[in-house]
Scaffold this active site. Structure first.
Site, PDB file in Angstrom:
ATOM      1  N   CYS A   1       0.837  -1.204   0.000  1.00  0.00           N
ATOM      2  CA  CYS A   1       0.000   0.000   0.000  1.00  0.00           C
ATOM      3  C   CYS A   1       0.870   1.252   0.000  1.00  0.00           C
ATOM      4  O   CYS A   1       1.992   1.243  -0.535  1.00  0.00           O
ATOM      5  CB  CYS A   1      -0.973  -0.006   1.172  1.00  0.00           C
TER       6      CYS A   1
ATOM      7  N   ASP B   1      -3.587   1.321   9.990  1.00  0.00           N
ATOM      8  CA  ASP B   1      -4.765   2.182  10.121  1.00  0.00           C
ATOM      9  C   ASP B   1      -5.241   2.184  11.556  1.00  0.00           C
ATOM     10  O   ASP B   1      -5.702   3.192  12.075  1.00  0.00           O
ATOM     11  CB  ASP B   1      -5.880   1.710   9.189  1.00  0.00           C
TER      12      ASP B   1
HETATM   13  C1  RUB Z   1      -4.079   3.244   3.425  1.00  0.00           C
HETATM   14  C2  RUB Z   1      -3.353   2.238   4.244  1.00  0.00           C
HETATM   15  C3  RUB Z   1      -2.034   2.657   4.830  1.00  0.00           C
HETATM   16  C4  RUB Z   1      -2.261   3.155   6.247  1.00  0.00           C
HETATM   17  C5  RUB Z   1      -1.018   3.805   6.834  1.00  0.00           C
HETATM   18  O1  RUB Z   1      -5.382   2.820   3.085  1.00  0.00           O
HETATM   19  O2  RUB Z   1      -3.812   1.156   4.515  1.00  0.00           O
HETATM   20  O3  RUB Z   1      -1.143   1.587   4.868  1.00  0.00           O
HETATM   21  O4  RUB Z   1      -3.311   4.087   6.278  1.00  0.00           O
HETATM   22  O5  RUB Z   1      -0.695   4.942   6.072  1.00  0.00           O
HETATM   23  P1  RUB Z   1      -6.317   3.784   2.186  1.00  0.00           P
HETATM   24  P2  RUB Z   1       0.046   6.196   6.751  1.00  0.00           P
HETATM   25  O6  RUB Z   1      -5.554   4.121   0.956  1.00  0.00           O
HETATM   26  O7  RUB Z   1      -7.540   2.966   1.932  1.00  0.00           O
HETATM   27  O8  RUB Z   1      -6.622   5.011   3.030  1.00  0.00           O
HETATM   28  O9  RUB Z   1       1.329   5.664   7.334  1.00  0.00           O
HETATM   29  O10 RUB Z   1       0.283   7.140   5.606  1.00  0.00           O
HETATM   30  O11 RUB Z   1      -0.850   6.770   7.787  1.00  0.00           O
END
Ligand code: RUB
Length: 324
Positions: A133, A202
């Protein structure tokens, strides 16, 4: 009550994933409350509190899974309520919202930088890293290690169906990092070459389970099988206080149109499609959680929760006891 256009736009952008990633969503929510306070034209304290609570609720209901969203809102609203109960006037209350939002945003940005610094210490020269991701916290570690002169290679998964892996690929490429994009389904194929998996979060539950983009738990399983280090990079405002009292994290299910197009759906009216956006990686598959406060084993998540959200948890427990 009518909410300001700009605030509605932020909520809509979160819903449509124009603003996405748990950290960014939290900062956008804080910014939304700040804007709402700045744009408030009413004259009395009570209506302001009612209005701010409603704005907060509206922003909270955009996406269900990342706890950073309600945690950011609670950070601001709890400070507002404290001042309100102490009898502060409208101008002071507005200032409290604005200042707390700014405080949260700057804490968040600082935390991501700090995670990079702490996490970079775990990366060894020559490491091959896999990430899934698009996580600012995970990227912060990878970039910090690169800037320290460590020679690293990265496999970034595409992350279907929304392809956030392409954002990661571009971000790492721009920093001059050796990065290869792979399909999600190739994670196990490449795992034997990998030294460390680093993903974001998340939500972190009180037992150390990590909720992150769908597919994360499969990658964790493949890492476990290959005895590859599995690390989670996360700010502490992604730890969920309600999980202490046994609440489960709601997993967002998104539209089938992210999987197939409308034409296909019309031709296959009876098809059943599921599109969960997140999954849960159990603590047994996680070697360490890297936060801005230091590196912890997943089993120590409860200690972070006790330190940061002790008062929230106490309120939940008192509520349960009084309802019995
Ligand atoms: C984003 C996702 C990321 C986490 C952490 O999901 O799963 O791995 O949110 O990201 P989506 P960060 O694209 O559905 O929002 O470290 O940037 O908070």
């Amino acid at each position: 009550m009518k909410f300001p256009e700009e605030v509605l736009r932020i909520a809509n952008d979160i819903r449509l994933m124009k603003i996405r990633g748990a950290g960014r969503i939290a900062r956008a929510a804080a910014h939304g409350l700040r804007l709402a306070a700045q744009k408030y034209r009413g004259r009395d304290r009570d209506s302001f509190i009612k209005y701010m609570r409603e704005v907060s609720e509206m922003i909270k209901n955009t996406r269900p899974t990342a706890v950073s969203l309600p945690n950011a809102l609670t950070y601001i609203i709890s400070r507002l309520m404290k001042r309100y109960e102490e009898g502060y006037g409208l101008m002071e209350l507005k200032k409290t919202v604005i200042d707390s939002a700014e405080e949260f945003i700057s804490y968040s940005l600082h935390a991501i930088k700090r995670i990079g610094e702490i996490g970079a210490g775990r990366i060894v020269n020559g490491d091959i890293i896999m990430t899934h991701c698009n996580s600012s916290a995970a990227i912060s570690i990878i970039v910090a290690a690169h800037l320290r002169g460590k020679s690293i290679k990265v496999y970034a998964t595409e992350t279907r169906p929304k392809y956030q892996g392409y954002i990661t690929y571009k971000a790492l490429r721009e920093k001059g990092i050796d990065v290869t994009l792979i399909p999600d389904s190739a994670a196990r194929f490449f795992m034997k070459k990998v030294d460390k998996v680093i993903v974001g979060a998340d939500t972190v539950a009180s037992n150390g389970a990590v909720v992150n983009k769908i597919g994360t738990s499969l990658i964790a399983l493949a890492a476990h099988e290959a005895r590859v280090n599995f690390l989670v990079a996360t700010e502490t405002y992604k730890f969920s206080p309600v999980t202490v009292i046994g609440e489960l994290v709601e997993i967002e299910e998104r539209s089938p149109l992210e999987i197939v197009d409308e034409k296909f759906l019309k031709k296959n009216m009876l098809i059943r499609i599921r599109n969960p956006a997140f999954d849960v990686t159990p603590p047994e598959y996680i070697d360490a959680i890297i936060t801005e406060k230091g590196v912890i084993p997943p089993q120590a998540a409860i200690l972070i929760l006790k330190e940061d959200y002790g008062w929230v948890i106490k309120d939940y427990i008192l509520k349960i006891v009084s309802e019995e």
